[in-house]
Design a protein around this motif. Sequence first.
Motif, PDB file in Angstrom:
ATOM      1  N   LEU A  87      -8.640  20.454  40.883  1.00  0.00           N
ATOM      2  CA  LEU A  87      -9.194  21.763  40.543  1.00  0.00           C
ATOM      3  C   LEU A  87      -8.075  22.806  40.527  1.00  0.00           C
ATOM      4  O   LEU A  87      -7.039  22.624  41.188  1.00  0.00           O
ATOM      5  CB  LEU A  87     -10.264  22.166  41.558  1.00  0.00           C
ATOM      6  N   HIS A  89     -10.842  13.227  35.557  1.00  0.00           N
ATOM      7  CA  HIS A  89     -10.766  14.527  36.249  1.00  0.00           C
ATOM      8  C   HIS A  89     -11.548  15.588  35.486  1.00  0.00           C
ATOM      9  O   HIS A  89     -12.208  16.447  36.084  1.00  0.00           O
ATOM     10  CB  HIS A  89      -9.303  14.958  36.400  1.00  0.00           C
ATOM     11  N   THR A  90     -11.489  15.547  34.150  1.00  0.00           N
ATOM     12  CA  THR A  90     -12.221  16.524  33.341  1.00  0.00           C
ATOM     13  C   THR A  90     -13.723  16.374  33.539  1.00  0.00           C
ATOM     14  O   THR A  90     -14.447  17.371  33.666  1.00  0.00           O
ATOM     15  CB  THR A  90     -11.872  16.358  31.847  1.00  0.00           C
ATOM     16  N   ARG A 119     -14.475  17.813  36.920  1.00  0.00           N
ATOM     17  CA  ARG A 119     -14.474  19.280  36.968  1.00  0.00           C
ATOM     18  C   ARG A 119     -15.763  19.841  36.370  1.00  0.00           C
ATOM     19  O   ARG A 119     -16.308  20.843  36.864  1.00  0.00           O
ATOM     20  CB  ARG A 119     -13.245  19.825  36.236  1.00  0.00           C
ATOM     21  N   HIS A 177     -18.325  19.360  38.944  1.00  0.00           N
ATOM     22  CA  HIS A 177     -18.105  20.324  40.023  1.00  0.00           C
ATOM     23  C   HIS A 177     -18.707  21.682  39.650  1.00  0.00           C
ATOM     24  O   HIS A 177     -19.328  22.360  40.489  1.00  0.00           O
ATOM     25  CB  HIS A 177     -16.607  20.470  40.298  1.00  0.00           C
TER      26      HIS A 177
END
Length: 385
Positions: A94, A113-114, A117, A120
């Motif tokens: 992040l 990770h994208t 995110r 999130h």
Amino acid sequence: MTTYALDLQAGSLLAVWASGVGHHATTVCQLGPVVPELAAQMCEASTRLSTTLWDTYQRPAPHDADDTDERELLERERGDGFAGVLAAITAPNLPDEHGLLMVSYDPMLEYAHTVGRALHAIADPEITAAVTADVRAEIDAVARAGLGDLSGRAVQAVALDRLDPSPLQVAAADRLLHEQPLGCDELYTTIDPAAACVAATHWLVAAAQVTAEAADVEPAAVFSVADDIEAVSVEVPSYMVDVVVDRSATPREVVIGLLAEADAVRHGRVPDPTGLLQRVDAAREQIRRIDVGHREQALSALLERLTPLDPQRPAHDLLEHLLNGVRACLLVYREEAIDASAAPPDRDDDEGDDDEFDRMIAAATAAFTAAVRDRAARDRDRLIR
């Protein structure tokens, strides 16, 4: 690969994948009041993540790596990458307090990770759990496909062009062709296409050799003879038979070579620059026999493709050429069988003659199938090398 989509009417996230014929779909989760832009970002990143996961299936650790240790290292790195995908989704990188973001050089991990995110930002534990479970199922499908198991979600491998055919899949395709040497729908819907091509090459060569003996021609020349009877594929089947019969290549070698060339063209590379120059010289020599006014057009036609296969779907295209080649062999074999008959029936006379002609066709087809099975069994060692 799996494509992720929003069902706007039901308010849900869907996972959709190809199954050889048509597509399958499953509902990943309900999205509820999720901001549409966030949901769309998650769909895009999840689709790209699936693409990179399946890329490891299409391009596995190369067999021509310097040694066994190097291959094992590459395979272990990919295994570690799969584990890192799930970790990245549940605990993504992040932005820090300064807005700086650590980005992974590995596309697979960065797409994970994208996705993480986006989850999130959505901040819904149930959606996060559902998406994570779905990605885990996708990873399992990729792993099973790599082992030759195309059941369940792994069936989407039949829509991909793998450059290292699984021996288990080759054996499965060989069994299907033993049952139906002319081909069947299951070759397209249950078998990795590259593996199907390896087995189909073996059966094509057997069919060409059987037919060549009946027609008293060279095996690679059978397809030109068939083309005089009915329009058939000539270039690709002739090449495959010539390389296996006259140059002693294995079906696996010749299939991988053609697919690798087509893959290079698909990615904007010239697979054999030296060979290209030789091809230009050969084309120029060939058009000298053509009227001067048509030479430029003829030269363009001879050189417009760097590969005989469709670079967008090379394995499927090759499989179609191979099965067409087997049927071309049957055309010639049946023609020879009818010509050898002492009194071939006149199909225009009456219904009785039509029935007799149909019986001759059926008998020739049965004889061809039996002979091809025997020849394929006799030369089976070339398939397993």
